[in-house]
Structures are given as structure tokens and as C-alpha cells.
Design a protein around this motif. Structure first.
Motif: not given
Length: 349
Positions: A189, A29-30, A194, A191-192
Motif C-alpha cells: 500500500r 499501521f495507524g 509499505s 499510501e501507507e
């Protein structure tokens, strides 16, 4: 109370694999946009997908933990629709022969225990991500597409329409997240992205067994938003019926700032997706021996650990529930107690 809410949740859980479902691209991620892509996940001509074995392993593991039947024979299908974040113009998913069927999740709301049944669990690939220049697509001058998430493996966990309130829906999601984290198949998560939830909501007169016309709130990414969105939508539908109107089957979005749901599009049916078997992937056959092998890997789950903490360590139901919600916390607590610390004192700390 004049109306009863009927709620079913479709939860997408991103699996914690290092690579995507059908190619070797990273799932980290990211990363910078469009750096974790290749000809396979971008759907370029002439490429062939290959199933990530760990995705199947995690799907069977999750199915067993949720009391599902693991189908000995399943297959992938093409779900056809056009959207800018879907580079192939179809999503590789499972339709009539998913990896798992049935199952259930037990929840507790205000001391009332209920068993919510599952319809199915199936494997599929994620789509990309649209990045709007403004706050939303409605007020943006431009929209960019990041395909890093395309092909990230998902489990879609489909529940029966047996939930009756926003509070029950929240409890269901919290329990599901706890189970997935215990298994180690997903970090969940929100907020991500997932763990994401689509909520199907309808209302009907109290005492009726006939289902009303449903609306779907898409991609809700917090437990509080799920609860508030469901509660708002139930009230909105009840007001329409009281005024003599009819509910339009549609997809709606949750506007957190305004606290309302907003119409996005008229809802499609299964026939609109023109499902057909994925010709580039062979069917999946799972042996009883393999299923039993995966079953032996299951950790002690929250539903077993919570009463054990009460029986063996003398904790209250409240303390035991709180301590077993997350595996990391429960493991740490048990390690402290094994060092000789009083269980109640450790629980308080």
C-alpha cells in the motif's frame, strides 16, 4: 534525441508480518505514536535482537519468485549514520552477503517487452517517521518522531540501471507490486508507505556506454510521482550539461505540488556508512531442502497466469493482463468462470 536516461530503482517493500524484524512489537499501521515500541527496537543498552523467522521465509519466497539465487550463507551488518528517526544511530541491514542475488523482472511498455535485471534483495529494518508541524521540514516550527515504524521488516529490491524512461520505471514498479501481492508477503500500500521507491537517474549522450553522474530521488510514494520525477530530473540534468555544467551527485526530493525535484543533501558513498558485521545476530544458513520447500509454496504468478487465460479461456492479451494484475481479481474471475459463465462476459463484468 541527444541524451539517454539511465535509471535504476531501489524499492523498499514492507513485509506483512505481525511483529517486527528483531522484536515482538506489533507492525500494525495507524496506532498512536510511540506505542508499538520496546527496548529492542529503541536500541536501549543491554538488549539483544532475534530474527523473526517469517521475515527470512518471505525473503526467500520473494527471491524465488523474482528468479534470484538464494545464498546459502548470509549475514546482517550495521549501516552507521545519524538521523533523528534512527534511535540506534545505525540500521541493521545486509551489505556484502545479502539473502538473494541476481534475478529479473519482465516488463511490457507500448508492446515492447524488456527484461530488467536485479542486483540483489536484502533484509533490513525500517526507520521511524518524522512528523513536521508544517508542510515540510523547511517551514516547520517543530518536528516530532514516531518510532512505531522502527524495526518493521523490509525487503530492499535493487535493480540494475537498465530502465530508460519514466514509463518503464512505472511498469517495473507495477509488475513488482503485483508479484509481491500474489506472494502474500506484502500489501504494497503506497499510501501507507509499505512500498517506497528511490530512483537513481543519470543521463548520457546517445550511443555512449559510459555512465553519467547520478542523482537519487528518495522515498517516492506513488507510481505517477516516480514517472514524473524521473522525467523531470532527466530534463534538468540534460539542461545542465547543455549549458556546460556538471551534475552533482546528490539526494533530491520530489515536490508534487511544484512538479520539481529539490536538493536535500550531497550523496554519501558506501564507505561513509562504515558497514561492519552485526555482532548481535548470528549468520543465516539456508539449506537446499528449505529453499525447495519454499519453492513449492509459490502460487501461479502473473507471467504464467496471463498467457493461460488467453490460451485456455480465449481472452485477449489486454483482458488477460488486466485480470491478472491483482491476485484477488484473478481468483474471483476464475471462480465465476468455473460456475459456467462465459469467460468474455465475465471479463467484461
Amino acid at each position: 534525441m541527444k541524451y539517454e536516461s539511465v535509471i535504476g530503482l531501489e524499492v523498499h517493500v514492507e513485509l506483512k508480518t505481525k511483529t517486527k524484524i528483531f522484536c515482538g512489537c506489533s507492525t500494525e499501521f495507524g496506532a498512536e505514536p510511540n506505542t508499538h515500541v520496546c527496548p529492542v527496537c529503541l536500541g536501549l543498552p543491554g538488549v539483544l535482537p532475534v530474527l523473526n523467522k517469517e521475515v527470512l521465509h518471505y525473503a526467500v519466497k520473494a527471491g524465488l519468485a523474482l528468479h534470484c539465487d538464494i545464498l546459502p550463507f548470509s549475514k546482517f551488518d550495521r549501516k552507521n549514520y545519524y538521523y533523528p528517526d534512527l534511535p540506534k544511530n545505525f540500521q541493521t541491514s545486509q551489505f556484502d552477503l545479502p539473502i538473494c542475488k541476481g534475478g529479473y523482472i519482465d516488463i511490457d511498455v507500448d508492446g515492447k517487452q524488456r527484461r530488467i535485471h536485479l542486483t540483489r534483495i536484502h533484509m533490513e529494518e525500517d526507520a521511524g517517521k518524522l512528523v513536521h508541524s508544517g508542510g515540510s521540514i523547511a517551514n516547520s516550527d517543530s518536528t516530532s518522531v514516531d518510532y512505531n515504524r522502527t524495526g518493521v521488516p523490509l525487503l530492499e529490491i535493487v535493480g540494475e540501471p537498465e530502465l530508460r524512461s519514466g514509463a518503464e520505471a512505472r511498469a517495473y514498479l507495477e509488475k513488482l507490486r503485483s508479484i509481491m501481492q500474489y506472494l502474500g508477503v506484502s500489501d504494497c500500500r503506497l499510501e501507507e508507505g509499505s512500498m517506497r521507491c528511490d530512483a537513481n537517474i543519470s543521463v548520457r549522450p546517445v550511443g555512449s556506454d559510459k555512465l553519467g553522474t547520478k542523482t537519487e530521488i528518495k522515498n517516492i510514494n506513488s507510481f505517477s510521482a516516480v514517472q514524473k520525477g524521473i522525467e523531470y530530473e532527466a530534463v534538468r540534468q540534460a539542461q545542465i550539461l547543455d549549458e556546460g555544467g556538471t551534475i552533482q551527485q546528490a539526494t533530491r526530493g520530489w515536490d508534487e505540488a511544484k512538479g520539481i525535484t529539490i536538493l536535500q543533501r550531497v550523496k554519501e558513498g558506501d564507505s561513509d556508512y562504515r558497514y561492519f558485521p552485526e555482532p548481535d545476530l548470528i549468520p543465516i544458513e539456508v539449506s537446499p531442502e528449505y529453499i525447495e520447500q519454499v519453492r513449492q509454496e509459490l502460487p501461479e504468478m502473473p507471467d504464467a497466469r496471463c498467457p493461460r487465460f488467453q490460451d485456455e479461456l480465449g481472452l485477449s492479451e489486454y483482458d488477460a493482463n488486466l485480470l491478472t494484475l491483482e491476485k484477488q481479481t484473478a481468483d474471483y474471475f476464475e471462480a465465476v468462470v468455473k460456475e459456467g459463465v462465459d469467460a468474455k462476459e465475465a471479463a467484461n463484468w
